[in-house]
Design a protein around this motif. Structure first.
Motif, mmCIF file in Angstrom:
data_model
loop_
_atom_site.group_PDB
_atom_site.id
_atom_site.type_symbol
_atom_site.label_atom_id
_atom_site.label_comp_id
_atom_site.label_asym_id
_atom_site.label_seq_id
_atom_site.Cartn_x
_atom_site.Cartn_y
_atom_site.Cartn_z
ATOM 1 N N TRP A 42 -39.192 38.014 -20.663
ATOM 2 C CA TRP A 42 -39.358 36.570 -20.654
ATOM 3 C C TRP A 42 -39.825 36.088 -22.020
ATOM 4 O O TRP A 42 -40.676 36.709 -22.657
ATOM 5 N N HIS A 43 -39.255 34.964 -22.459
ATOM 6 C CA HIS A 43 -39.619 34.353 -23.740
ATOM 7 C C HIS A 43 -39.991 32.896 -23.511
ATOM 8 O O HIS A 43 -39.537 32.269 -22.552
ATOM 9 N N LEU A 44 -40.800 32.367 -24.411
ATOM 10 C CA LEU A 44 -41.317 31.014 -24.239
ATOM 11 C C LEU A 44 -40.206 29.976 -24.224
ATOM 12 O O LEU A 44 -40.228 29.043 -23.422
ATOM 13 N N PHE A 45 -39.243 30.119 -25.094
ATOM 14 C CA PHE A 45 -38.143 29.159 -25.140
ATOM 15 C C PHE A 45 -36.891 29.877 -25.621
ATOM 16 O O PHE A 45 -36.947 30.999 -26.132
ATOM 17 N N GLY A 46 -35.757 29.221 -25.469
ATOM 18 C CA GLY A 46 -34.494 29.791 -25.902
ATOM 19 C C GLY A 46 -33.341 28.907 -25.472
ATOM 20 O O GLY A 46 -33.529 27.868 -24.807
ATOM 21 N N PRO B 145 -27.940 24.374 -23.472
ATOM 22 C CA PRO B 145 -29.204 23.637 -23.294
ATOM 23 C C PRO B 145 -30.407 24.505 -23.646
ATOM 24 O O PRO B 145 -30.411 25.718 -23.431
ATOM 25 N N LEU B 146 -31.432 23.857 -24.170
ATOM 26 C CA LEU B 146 -32.684 24.533 -24.499
ATOM 27 C C LEU B 146 -33.582 24.538 -23.271
ATOM 28 O O LEU B 146 -33.727 23.536 -22.586
ATOM 29 N N ARG B 147 -34.179 25.687 -22.994
ATOM 30 C CA ARG B 147 -35.012 25.864 -21.811
ATOM 31 C C ARG B 147 -36.327 26.539 -22.194
ATOM 32 O O ARG B 147 -36.415 27.264 -23.189
ATOM 33 N N LEU B 148 -37.342 26.278 -21.385
ATOM 34 C CA LEU B 148 -38.604 27.006 -21.472
ATOM 35 C C LEU B 148 -38.577 28.191 -20.507
ATOM 36 O O LEU B 148 -37.976 28.101 -19.428
ATOM 37 N N PHE B 149 -39.229 29.281 -20.913
ATOM 38 C CA PHE B 149 -39.360 30.489 -20.093
ATOM 39 C C PHE B 149 -37.965 31.007 -19.693
ATOM 40 O O PHE B 149 -37.558 30.951 -18.532
ATOM 41 N N VAL B 150 -37.264 31.492 -20.704
ATOM 42 C CA VAL B 150 -35.925 32.038 -20.500
ATOM 43 C C VAL B 150 -35.988 33.559 -20.647
ATOM 44 O O VAL B 150 -36.911 34.119 -21.257
ATOM 45 N N GLN B 151 -35.015 34.228 -20.093
ATOM 46 C CA GLN B 151 -34.905 35.680 -20.200
ATOM 47 C C GLN B 151 -34.085 36.038 -21.426
ATOM 48 O O GLN B 151 -33.070 35.404 -21.727
ATOM 49 N N GLY B 152 -34.530 37.087 -22.126
ATOM 50 C CA GLY B 152 -33.851 37.518 -23.341
ATOM 51 C C GLY B 152 -34.028 38.999 -23.574
ATOM 52 O O GLY B 152 -33.964 39.797 -22.630
ATOM 53 N N SER B 153 -34.273 39.368 -24.817
ATOM 54 C CA SER B 153 -34.441 40.778 -25.177
ATOM 55 C C SER B 153 -35.686 41.350 -24.511
ATOM 56 O O SER B 153 -36.694 40.660 -24.317
ATOM 57 N N THR B 154 -35.627 42.630 -24.158
ATOM 58 C CA THR B 154 -36.736 43.299 -23.471
ATOM 59 C C THR B 154 -37.763 43.797 -24.488
ATOM 60 O O THR B 154 -37.410 44.317 -25.547
ATOM 61 N N TYR B 155 -39.014 43.636 -24.167
ATOM 62 C CA TYR B 155 -40.115 44.125 -24.989
ATOM 63 C C TYR B 155 -41.198 44.654 -24.071
ATOM 64 O O TYR B 155 -41.079 44.590 -22.842
ATOM 65 N N ARG B 156 -42.270 45.188 -24.644
ATOM 66 C CA ARG B 156 -43.373 45.748 -23.864
ATOM 67 C C ARG B 156 -44.659 45.014 -24.190
ATOM 68 O O ARG B 156 -45.066 44.961 -25.358
ATOM 69 N N PHE C 248 -43.610 37.276 -26.848
ATOM 70 C CA PHE C 248 -43.326 36.235 -25.857
ATOM 71 C C PHE C 248 -42.872 34.934 -26.512
ATOM 72 O O PHE C 248 -41.952 34.266 -26.027
ATOM 73 N N ILE C 249 -43.498 34.557 -27.627
ATOM 74 C CA ILE C 249 -43.162 33.281 -28.271
ATOM 75 C C ILE C 249 -41.836 33.372 -29.015
ATOM 76 O O ILE C 249 -41.042 32.425 -28.991
ATOM 77 N N ALA C 250 -41.578 34.495 -29.680
ATOM 78 C CA ALA C 250 -40.336 34.630 -30.442
ATOM 79 C C ALA C 250 -39.137 34.632 -29.499
ATOM 80 O O ALA C 250 -39.122 35.366 -28.510
ATOM 81 N N PRO C 251 -38.101 33.858 -29.795
ATOM 82 C CA PRO C 251 -36.956 33.802 -28.878
ATOM 83 C C PRO C 251 -36.047 35.023 -28.939
ATOM 84 O O PRO C 251 -35.295 35.272 -27.997
ATOM 85 N N TYR C 252 -36.105 35.787 -30.042
ATOM 86 C CA TYR C 252 -35.171 36.904 -30.210
ATOM 87 C C TYR C 252 -35.893 38.136 -30.748
ATOM 88 O O TYR C 252 -37.022 38.062 -31.247
ATOM 89 N N ASP C 253 -35.215 39.251 -30.652
ATOM 90 C CA ASP C 253 -35.701 40.503 -31.217
ATOM 91 C C ASP C 253 -35.668 40.393 -32.748
ATOM 92 O O ASP C 253 -34.630 40.042 -33.323
ATOM 93 N N PRO C 254 -36.772 40.672 -33.436
ATOM 94 C CA PRO C 254 -36.778 40.515 -34.903
ATOM 95 C C PRO C 254 -35.884 41.513 -35.630
ATOM 96 O O PRO C 254 -35.630 41.338 -36.825
#
Length: 411
Positions: free
Chosen positions: A169-173, A93-104, A32-38
């Motif tokens: 959902w990710h914390l920021f991005g 723009p930088l946003r909080l709670f953005v949609q990105g890569s899917t995880y479980r 959730f905290i990481a903005p991208y897939d590692p």
């Protein structure tokens, strides 16, 4: 609860505990905290420096925190530098709670050994003295089929304990084409901050798992040795002395080098933990044995023995709990040793393998002189978190030692 009040009054112990709490919460919620897939690479984003955050556009207008799409040009042969190309026409723009890569969420996998059936075909036996041995007859063997038999082979399987809940959902991005790489990217164009968070899951959990395996074993062996004495004590202590003479780091290097290359990082992680734990329980067993020698002569142990309690019950229920304070302190101080062992093995290429991240294999880039000079942002984050983690555990352990000291509690 005097020890708890004393622990809270120790500022260094509070700092260590707070730092560990932040680290463990961050790695548990890394998806959730990481903005991208590692594991995902960015297009033309190899070896990017930490992203610069702007608050004003090129016309000087305040539009809030934002970044611009940045790509890396080819390496200049003369200097080794790489030209950055920034597209100032596309602010993201930088946003909080953005949609990105899917995880479980809450997905859990555990590598376990599993026996698998393998059908082996047995050849048709032909006597060497038979004239058919040189030229077998097709008519005689036409109706015969090779006999198959079932054999078993041991393989490692990743057993899924919890399948997890799909989430994106990710914390920021960054909302747009730009990417926010807080710690830059590596040579494979992967976000370093995301890999640092996910790598902490291995580096931080290896110490806890190692202590959970080695300490119960050391406590039980030391308790049995000190309680029974005699030939049992002599035999167990000679085994402990043999294990203590083995240099643990060289043993880990030798055993890790012979592990099959086909093992996944999770399987290799489990084997490293088991190997480290088997080597690390001997010192604790000797200390516990010395404490049990004095505890077993106390009145409550004598009373339990007079009431007919079994020796194993007395050891587990009455004797070992008296060593709790020392075990808690030792466990806190032993965790950094496991973290350091994993980091060293991964640093020399015998631990967790790429592309799976860990703080040790991220630090292995320090062996490249050009990386040290031209891309230092790849080195200092994993080195800093390893130093801070070891320091936090040592500060917390020192605070617990002062708080649980029987003499200070008596005063």
């Amino acid at each position: 609860m005097d020890w708890w009040q004393k622990l809270k009054k120790n500022p260094l112990a509070r700092f260590g505990a707070l730092l560990l709490l932040v680290f463990y919460v961050a790695v548990i919620a890394a998806d959730f905290i990481a903005p991208y897939d590692p594991y995902a690479s960015q297009l033309d984003g190899s070896l990017l420096p930490p992203t610069r955050i702007y608050v004003r556009n090129q016309e000087g207008q305040f539009i809030g925190p934002h970044v611009y799409p940045t790509t890396q040009g080819p390496t200049l042969v003369e200097t080794g530098d790489r030209k950055l190309t920034v597209d100032f026409q596309k602010p993201s723009p930088l946003r909080l709670f953005v949609q990105g890569s899917t995880y479980r969420l809450f997905q859990t996998r555990l590598p376990l050994p599993k026996w698998e059936k393998v059908n082996q075909v047995a050849p048709i036996p032909t006597p060497a003295s038979s004239p058919l041995a040189a030229e077998p007859s097709k008519t005689d063997n036409a109706d015969k089929e090779p006999q198959s038999k079932q054999a078993y082979t041991l393989k490692w399987k990743d057993v899924e304990l919890l399948s997890g809940i799909p989430c994106n959902w990710h914390l920021f991005g960054a909302a747009g084409e730009g990417k926010i790489n807080l710690l830059g990217t590596d040579e494979q164009a992967r976000d370093q901050f995301s890999r640092l968070l996910h790598g902490g899951r291995i580096s931080l959990s290896i110490g806890l798992v190692g202590v959970a395996i080695s300490f119960p074993l050391g406590m039980l062996v030391g308790g049995i040795s000190g309680y029974f004495g005699g030939w049992v004590d002599s035999a167990l202590m000679r085994l402990v002395e043999v294990l203590m003479t083995i240099p643990s780091l060289y043993l880990l290097v030798a055993l890790a080098a012979v592990l099959p290359a086909s093992l996944s990082s999770a399987q290799r992680f489990l084997l490293i933990v088991v190997i480290t734990s088997i080597v690390g329980w001997a010192g604790l067993a000797r200390v516990i044995r010395g404490q049990v020698l004095s505890i077993k002569e106390r009145e409550f142990v004598q009373a339990a023995r007079a009431m007919g309690a079994s020796p194993l019950y007395i050891i587990i229920r009455h004797v070992l709990p008296q060593t709790t304070s020392y075990v808690i302190i030792s466990a806190t101080l032993a965790v950094p040793g496991f973290i350091g062992a994993e980091s060293v093995l991964s640093l020399i290429g015998l631990g967790i393998k790429q592309p799976d991240p860990s703080w040790g294999n991220m630090l292995s880039l320090a062996t490249n002189a050009s990386i040290l000079v031209l891309q230092p942002w790849l080195i200092w984050p994993p080195a800093l978190v390893i130093i801070l983690t070891v320091l936090a555990f040592n500060l917390l352990g020192d605070g617990l030692r002062d708080a649980l000291d029987p003499r200070s509690l008596r005063r």
